[in-house]
Design a protein around this motif. Structure first.
Motif, PDB file in Angstrom:
ATOM      1  N   ILE A  44     -31.510 -21.757   7.994  1.00 63.24           N
ATOM      2  CA  ILE A  44     -31.813 -19.929   7.979  1.00 63.24           C
ATOM      3  C   ILE A  44     -30.520 -19.775   6.988  1.00 63.24           C
ATOM      4  O   ILE A  44     -30.967 -18.465   6.331  1.00 63.24           O
ATOM      5  CB  ILE A  44     -31.098 -19.976   8.997  1.00 63.24           C
ATOM      6  N   SER A  45     -29.401 -20.517   6.747  1.00 66.18           N
ATOM      7  CA  SER A  45     -28.375 -19.870   5.429  1.00 66.18           C
ATOM      8  C   SER A  45     -29.927 -19.705   4.071  1.00 66.18           C
ATOM      9  O   SER A  45     -28.956 -19.668   2.835  1.00 66.18           O
ATOM     10  CB  SER A  45     -27.500 -20.636   5.335  1.00 66.18           C
ATOM     11  N   GLY A  46     -31.174 -20.406   4.119  1.00 62.73           N
ATOM     12  CA  GLY A  46     -31.390 -20.726   3.021  1.00 62.73           C
ATOM     13  C   GLY A  46     -31.616 -21.975   1.853  1.00 62.73           C
ATOM     14  O   GLY A  46     -32.116 -21.952   0.849  1.00 62.73           O
ATOM     15  N   SER A 166     -43.593 -24.404  15.815  1.00 59.92           N
ATOM     16  CA  SER A 166     -42.581 -25.094  15.566  1.00 59.92           C
ATOM     17  C   SER A 166     -42.659 -25.373  14.646  1.00 59.92           C
ATOM     18  O   SER A 166     -42.180 -26.047  13.673  1.00 59.92           O
ATOM     19  CB  SER A 166     -43.065 -26.486  16.530  1.00 59.92           C
ATOM     20  N   PHE A 167     -44.431 -25.479  13.790  1.00 56.91           N
ATOM     21  CA  PHE A 167     -43.883 -25.982  12.089  1.00 56.91           C
ATOM     22  C   PHE A 167     -43.158 -25.141  11.319  1.00 56.91           C
ATOM     23  O   PHE A 167     -42.663 -25.652   9.748  1.00 56.91           O
ATOM     24  CB  PHE A 167     -45.555 -25.993  12.127  1.00 56.91           C
ATOM     25  N   GLU A 168     -42.477 -24.205  11.794  1.00 59.11           N
ATOM     26  CA  GLU A 168     -42.076 -22.905  10.341  1.00 59.11           C
ATOM     27  C   GLU A 168     -41.289 -23.764   9.991  1.00 59.11           C
ATOM     28  O   GLU A 168     -40.817 -23.175   8.766  1.00 59.11           O
ATOM     29  CB  GLU A 168     -41.869 -21.715  11.296  1.00 59.11           C
ATOM     30  N   PRO A 169     -40.150 -24.247  10.212  1.00 58.16           N
ATOM     31  CA  PRO A 169     -38.507 -24.357   9.677  1.00 58.16           C
ATOM     32  C   PRO A 169     -39.249 -26.001   9.035  1.00 58.16           C
ATOM     33  O   PRO A 169     -38.308 -25.792   7.383  1.00 58.16           O
ATOM     34  CB  PRO A 169     -37.544 -24.999  10.415  1.00 58.16           C
ATOM     35  N   PHE A 170     -39.917 -26.064   8.442  1.00 58.85           N
ATOM     36  CA  PHE A 170     -40.746 -27.426   7.746  1.00 58.85           C
ATOM     37  C   PHE A 170     -41.370 -27.086   6.370  1.00 58.85           C
ATOM     38  O   PHE A 170     -42.246 -26.112   6.562  1.00 58.85           O
ATOM     39  CB  PHE A 170     -42.006 -28.162   8.612  1.00 58.85           C
ATOM     40  N   LEU A 171     -41.390 -27.585   5.214  1.00 55.37           N
ATOM     41  CA  LEU A 171     -42.560 -27.772   4.323  1.00 55.37           C
ATOM     42  C   LEU A 171     -43.335 -28.401   3.933  1.00 55.37           C
ATOM     43  O   LEU A 171     -43.293 -29.565   4.436  1.00 55.37           O
ATOM     44  CB  LEU A 171     -40.908 -28.106   2.535  1.00 55.37           C
TER      45      LEU A 171
END
Length: 280
Positions: A44-46, A166-171
């Motif tokens: 979240i912090s980038g 659920s995939f959103e945090p992953f590259l």
């Protein structure tokens, strides 16, 4: 004379068992050890958490493909030799590529069945997406037709990757997503939102580790709005019913595990039908 007959019978039985073992080994689906990285994760912090090196075992049908594929996710006690083979034997002949993810080997983890269960679950989530990415880069895999199939703690993962966004945090490259999920005896009390992908859940009525009632309550709370969630409960079946090495049954971490051939065969059939419907 009776002793002679008995001795001959024992010898014949031993030879027959040896022949059957050789036949089973000859018919076993070949597995190739592969290496890939778990998916990198955005903070979240980038910032970015880089993926870990992971080992896996890959099996594929003959031919160029592209084939649909399955990512197999093991339970909290790790990947037993039977874990490596059973799912591949069930699915490769049906035309599926199978990638069995070993989340423990490169991390030096023996088991995560007690106090480290949740922390290990969090560490393993990127493994499933790293496996999806790895499969998506293989020319013999159709990246639009990949499902997650998990067992126990791995089933918790398969339910997780089926959750909305659920995939959103992953590259992940492009629109790479899991298409469906199947979960063998998952700890449903830990599951989150209702699956946004077609989902199949198997559990034993006598399971004292991940009780069927927990899944029943969770599914009822999810409601009926969304893709199908199929739930199969096997009377007389315990935790771990899918794996033949759990015969005779045994106690592990205070819970009873036991193979049930009737339940395992039915689950194999239902799993193949489910994957055929949603990946083909």
């Amino acid at each position: 004379m009776p002793r002679t007959v008995t001795f001959q019978a024992v010898v014949v039985l031993m030879l027959w068992c040896a022949v059957r073992a050789l036949i089973a080994d000859a018919q076993a689906t070949p597995l190739e050890r592969v290496e890939f990285e778990s998916a990198s994760q955005r903070l979240i912090s980038g910032g970015l958490i880089r993926g870990d090196p992971i080992q896996g075992y890959l099996a594929k049908p003959d031919g160029a493909g592209p084939f649909p594929a399955v990512v197999g996710l093991h339970g909290c006690a790790g990947m037993h030799d039977t874990t490596k083979q059973r799912l591949a034997d069930d699915l490769v002949g049906r035309g599926y590529v199978v990638l069995l993810v070993d989340s423990y080997a490169t991390r030096g983890i023996e088991q995560a069945c007690k106090s480290t269960a949740f922390a290990t679950f969090v560490r393993r989530r990127p493994d499933a997406y790293g496996a999806l990415d790895f499969l998506g880069r293989q020319p013999f895999v159709d990246p639009r037709r990949v499902a997650a199939v998990g067992f126990s703690a791995g089933a918790w993962l398969s339910l997780s990757v089926a959750e909305p966004n659920s995939f959103e945090p992953f590259l992940l490259p492009g629109n790479l997503r899991f298409r469906a999920a199947a979960a063998f005896y998952p700890p449903c009390q830990g599951a989150g939102a209702r699956p946004a992908k077609p989902t199949l859940i198997f559990i034993g009525a006598l399971d004292d580790w991940t009780p069927a009632a927990n899944c029943s309550h969770k599914i009822a709370n999810w409601g009926d709005d969304g893709p199908s969630v199929e739930f199969v409960v096997y009377p007389g079946a315990h935790h771990g019913f899918y794996y033949p090495h759990l015969q005779p049954g045994r106690t592990l971490f205070g819970h009873w595990l036991e193979y049930n051939g009737e339940a395992a065969d039915d689950a194999s059939y239902r799993l193949r039908q489910f994957l055929d419907r949603h990946l083909n």
